[in-house]
Motif scaffolding. Structure first.
Motif, mmCIF file in Angstrom:
data_model
loop_
_atom_site.group_PDB
_atom_site.id
_atom_site.type_symbol
_atom_site.label_atom_id
_atom_site.label_comp_id
_atom_site.label_asym_id
_atom_site.label_seq_id
_atom_site.Cartn_x
_atom_site.Cartn_y
_atom_site.Cartn_z
ATOM 1 N N UNK A 33 0.886 -1.084 -0.035
ATOM 2 C CA UNK A 33 0.031 0.056 -0.013
ATOM 3 C C UNK A 33 0.658 1.256 0.007
ATOM 4 N N UNK A 34 0.151 2.359 -0.788
ATOM 5 C CA UNK A 34 1.263 3.406 -0.773
ATOM 6 C C UNK A 34 0.043 4.862 -0.499
ATOM 7 N N UNK A 43 2.297 18.092 -8.985
ATOM 8 C CA UNK A 43 1.830 16.962 -9.444
ATOM 9 C C UNK A 43 1.741 15.939 -7.829
ATOM 10 N N UNK A 44 1.070 14.844 -8.335
ATOM 11 C CA UNK A 44 0.788 13.846 -6.991
ATOM 12 C C UNK A 44 2.347 13.605 -6.747
ATOM 13 N N UNK A 45 2.426 13.529 -5.613
ATOM 14 C CA UNK A 45 3.854 12.972 -4.774
ATOM 15 C C UNK A 45 3.615 11.456 -4.156
ATOM 16 N N UNK A 46 4.439 10.616 -4.470
ATOM 17 C CA UNK A 46 4.474 9.413 -3.859
ATOM 18 C C UNK A 46 5.288 9.577 -2.374
ATOM 19 N N UNK A 47 4.854 9.488 -1.084
ATOM 20 C CA UNK A 47 5.425 9.848 -0.040
ATOM 21 C C UNK A 47 6.006 8.505 0.806
ATOM 22 N N UNK A 48 5.214 7.335 0.651
ATOM 23 C CA UNK A 48 5.410 6.096 1.575
ATOM 24 C C UNK A 48 4.711 4.892 0.828
ATOM 25 N N UNK A 59 9.929 5.891 2.526
ATOM 26 C CA UNK A 59 9.558 7.165 2.480
ATOM 27 C C UNK A 59 10.349 8.012 1.607
ATOM 28 N N UNK A 60 9.583 8.885 0.999
ATOM 29 C CA UNK A 60 10.361 10.120 0.375
ATOM 30 C C UNK A 60 11.179 10.918 1.523
ATOM 31 N N UNK A 61 12.082 11.517 0.683
ATOM 32 C CA UNK A 61 13.022 12.408 1.673
ATOM 33 C C UNK A 61 12.212 13.506 2.483
ATOM 34 N N UNK A 65 11.367 10.505 8.757
ATOM 35 C CA UNK A 65 11.573 10.986 10.006
ATOM 36 C C UNK A 65 10.585 11.523 10.715
ATOM 37 N N UNK A 66 9.408 11.872 9.966
ATOM 38 C CA UNK A 66 8.382 12.626 10.523
ATOM 39 C C UNK A 66 6.949 11.963 10.341
ATOM 40 N N UNK A 67 7.078 11.263 9.156
ATOM 41 C CA UNK A 67 5.820 10.088 8.866
ATOM 42 C C UNK A 67 6.100 8.906 9.113
#
Length: 127
Positions: A33-34, A43-48, A59-61, A65-67
């Motif tokens: 799952x993402x 644009x839509x950004x994939x973060x995790x 995780x994205x940079x 460390x926060x999510x």
């Protein structure tokens, strides 16, 4: 297949939120799952991403460390715990079901890796 996000809202900078995404209509524990997000005009950004059994996360940079992404396969739910929120985190957040069980470092942030999407939940962080 249905993915329903919840938990968004308005929070002050430095605050926290936990997003949830309940999934139905597929064998949840078979799929990675993402979480993605999209800010106005961007644009839509994939973060995790979290793999099917929940022992590998990416995780994205921008959020590392926060999510924290997690999942409860007994509840068909994936979560995104967000702390130390910043105004630049303001976006619509989407969960998505991957085409397979794994997260790939090269592809987890690509929309083409996912085949089902939720409707999104708004997160607004005030300064």
């Amino acid at each position: 297949v249905q993915l329903v996000e919840s938990g968004g809202g308005l929070v002050q900078a430095g605050g926290s939120l936990r997003l949830s995404c309940v999934v139905s209509g597929l064998i949840f524990h078979n799929y990675a799952m993402g979480w993605f997000r999209q800010a106005p005009g961007k644009e839509r950004e994939g973060i995790s991403c979290i793999n099917a059994i929940g022992d590998i996360t990416m995780y994205s940079d921008s959020v590392k460390g926060r999510f924290t992404i997690s999942r409860d396969n007994a509840k068909n739910t994936v979560y995104l715990q967000m702390i130390s929120l910043k105004p630049e985190d303001t976006s619509v957040y989407y969960c998505a079901a991957s085409v397979g069980p794994s997260c790939s470092e090269n592809r987890y942030h690509s929309e083409s890796t996912y085949y089902n999407w939720g409707q999104g939940t708004q997160v607004t962080v005030s300064s």
